[in-house]
Structures are given as C-alpha cells and as structure tokens.
Scaffold this motif. Structure first.
Motif, PDB file in Angstrom:
ATOM      1  N   LEU A  39       0.823  -1.277   0.098  1.00 33.60           N
ATOM      2  CA  LEU A  39      -0.098  -0.026   0.049  1.00 33.60           C
ATOM      3  C   LEU A  39       0.921   1.433  -0.061  1.00 33.60           C
ATOM      4  N   GLU A  40       2.104   1.184   0.755  1.00 32.80           N
ATOM      5  CA  GLU A  40       2.917   2.507   0.825  1.00 32.80           C
ATOM      6  C   GLU A  40       4.338   1.936   0.999  1.00 32.80           C
ATOM      7  N   PRO A  41       4.874   1.789  -0.242  1.00 29.65           N
ATOM      8  CA  PRO A  41       6.616   1.472  -0.004  1.00 29.65           C
ATOM      9  C   PRO A  41       7.290   2.165   0.567  1.00 29.65           C
ATOM     10  N   ASN A  42       6.980   3.400   1.007  1.00 27.69           N
ATOM     11  CA  ASN A  42       7.812   4.370   1.654  1.00 27.69           C
ATOM     12  C   ASN A  42       7.669   4.269   3.140  1.00 27.69           C
ATOM     13  N   TYR A  67      17.269  -3.533   4.400  1.00 27.29           N
ATOM     14  CA  TYR A  67      17.748  -2.227   4.790  1.00 27.29           C
ATOM     15  C   TYR A  67      18.701  -1.379   3.777  1.00 27.29           C
ATOM     16  N   ARG A  68      19.348  -1.984   3.019  1.00 27.09           N
ATOM     17  CA  ARG A  68      19.883  -1.178   1.793  1.00 27.09           C
ATOM     18  C   ARG A  68      18.653  -0.345   1.098  1.00 27.09           C
ATOM     19  N   ILE A  73      15.430   4.540   0.137  1.00 32.41           N
ATOM     20  CA  ILE A  73      14.306   5.468   0.387  1.00 32.41           C
ATOM     21  C   ILE A  73      14.573   6.614   1.200  1.00 32.41           C
ATOM     22  N   ALA A  74      15.165   6.720   2.266  1.00 31.29           N
ATOM     23  CA  ALA A  74      15.557   7.542   3.221  1.00 31.29           C
ATOM     24  C   ALA A  74      16.312   8.775   2.483  1.00 31.29           C
ATOM     25  N   GLU A  75      17.301   8.314   1.662  1.00 33.26           N
ATOM     26  CA  GLU A  75      17.917   9.435   0.960  1.00 33.26           C
ATOM     27  C   GLU A  75      17.065  10.175  -0.032  1.00 33.26           C
ATOM     28  N   ARG A  76      16.182   9.616  -0.794  1.00 31.55           N
ATOM     29  CA  ARG A  76      15.333  10.243  -1.583  1.00 31.55           C
ATOM     30  C   ARG A  76      14.308  11.117  -1.031  1.00 31.55           C
ATOM     31  N   TRP A  77      14.072  10.890   0.485  1.00 31.49           N
ATOM     32  CA  TRP A  77      12.984  11.644   1.083  1.00 31.49           C
ATOM     33  C   TRP A  77      13.871  12.820   2.027  1.00 31.49           C
ATOM     34  N   ARG A  78      15.004  12.714   2.252  1.00 35.63           N
ATOM     35  CA  ARG A  78      15.822  13.565   2.662  1.00 35.63           C
ATOM     36  C   ARG A  78      15.574  15.022   2.654  1.00 35.63           C
ATOM     37  N   GLY A  79      15.149  15.761   3.513  1.00 34.03           N
ATOM     38  CA  GLY A  79      14.953  17.216   3.461  1.00 34.03           C
ATOM     39  C   GLY A  79      13.880  17.562   2.772  1.00 34.03           C
ATOM     40  N   PHE A  89       5.920   8.366   8.737  1.00 37.33           N
ATOM     41  CA  PHE A  89       6.178   7.269   7.612  1.00 37.33           C
ATOM     42  C   PHE A  89       7.859   7.241   7.570  1.00 37.33           C
ATOM     43  N   LEU A  90       8.636   7.922   7.968  1.00 38.60           N
ATOM     44  CA  LEU A  90      10.032   7.796   7.939  1.00 38.60           C
ATOM     45  C   LEU A  90      10.879   7.534   9.038  1.00 38.60           C
ATOM     46  N   ASP A  91      10.103   7.590  10.346  1.00 36.78           N
ATOM     47  CA  ASP A  91      10.577   7.491  11.508  1.00 36.78           C
ATOM     48  C   ASP A  91      11.045   6.032  12.068  1.00 36.78           C
ATOM     49  N   VAL A  92      12.468   5.814  11.954  1.00 44.86           N
ATOM     50  CA  VAL A  92      12.900   4.582  12.103  1.00 44.86           C
ATOM     51  C   VAL A  92      14.093   4.720  13.364  1.00 44.86           C
ATOM     52  N   ASP A  93      14.510   3.668  13.981  1.00 43.53           N
ATOM     53  CA  ASP A  93      15.754   3.851  14.777  1.00 43.53           C
ATOM     54  C   ASP A  93      16.805   3.179  13.809  1.00 43.53           C
ATOM     55  N   TRP A  94      17.502   3.844  13.254  1.00 42.96           N
ATOM     56  CA  TRP A  94      18.686   3.670  12.072  1.00 42.96           C
ATOM     57  C   TRP A  94      19.611   2.953  12.911  1.00 42.96           C
ATOM     58  N   ASP A  95      20.002   3.214  14.160  1.00 40.15           N
ATOM     59  CA  ASP A  95      21.172   2.684  14.743  1.00 40.15           C
ATOM     60  C   ASP A  95      20.826   1.299  15.152  1.00 40.15           C
ATOM     61  N   GLN A  96      19.777   1.238  15.682  1.00 43.43           N
ATOM     62  CA  GLN A  96      19.242  -0.190  16.044  1.00 43.43           C
ATOM     63  C   GLN A  96      19.265  -1.375  14.642  1.00 43.43           C
ATOM     64  N   LEU A  97      18.731  -0.690  13.573  1.00 45.29           N
ATOM     65  CA  LEU A  97      18.453  -1.378  12.500  1.00 45.29           C
ATOM     66  C   LEU A  97      20.003  -1.853  12.073  1.00 45.29           C
TER      67      LEU A  97
END
Length: 103
Positions: A39-42, A67-68, A73-79, A89-97
């Motif tokens: 439904l929402e790939p991002n 993860y890659r 996706i995160a880079e595409r949405w940055r800023g 929709f972009l909020d994740v714990d990157w360090d944990q992942l």
C-alpha cells in the motif's frame, strides 16, 4: 477490525503484524508488514519491522537487502518530508537497524 474497516491504511496492517509477531506467528507478521508496504512502499517502520522478522526467521540476506532499500528511500526523502504524517512514515531507529543487520 481496523484492517477490515480500512484495508488501505498501512498502519493498521503494521499493528496487526506486531500482534502476530508477539504471538510468535512470524510468517503471518511478515505478510502483514508486506501488505502494508504494498500500500505504501515508503513506510519505513513497516520495512524495519519486516527486517526484524526476517532476522528472527534466519534470513539475514533478505534483511540486509531490505535495509539497503530503506537507505535508498530515506535518501530520496531527505529534506523533503514536511508534514507530521510524512515524518511518521520515515521514523525508524537507524542505529538499532544497523546493529541488527550487521550482527
């Protein structure tokens, strides 16, 4: 109930997947997270949860690939994300992942 009432709302499918995961139904949880992403790939929280389930299922290759994809996706949405919903929709714990996929 929430998935039945609004089948096109990804967070409901994620909530269902979380319950399934807690019940030890990892394949079903993965399917629910995947349905949210159809439904929402991002929707990065769904991807993060799918990574966790993939690791629990022993599929580290699939988890690292996911993860890659998340990084792309995160880079595409940055800023670009400005609304509260977009940020959710972009909020994740990157360090944990990162720790998880590198373990």
């Amino acid at each position: 109930q929430a998935v039945i009432r609004d089948p096109y709302f990804p967070p409901s499918r994620v909530a269902l997947g979380k319950i399934q995961r807690l019940d030890g139904k990892l394949q079903e949880a993965r399917r629910s997270f995947s349905e949210a992403l159809e439904l929402e790939p991002n929707y990065l929280p769904a991807r993060a949860l799918r990574i966790q389930v993939d690791m629990e299922l022993g599929d580290s290759t699939l988890a690292r690939d996911e993860y890659r994809e998340m990084l792309t996706i995160a880079e595409r949405w940055r800023g670009k994300a400005t609304t509260a919903l977009e940020m959710q929709f972009l909020d994740v714990d990157w360090d944990q992942l990162k720790r998880l996929v590198e373990s």
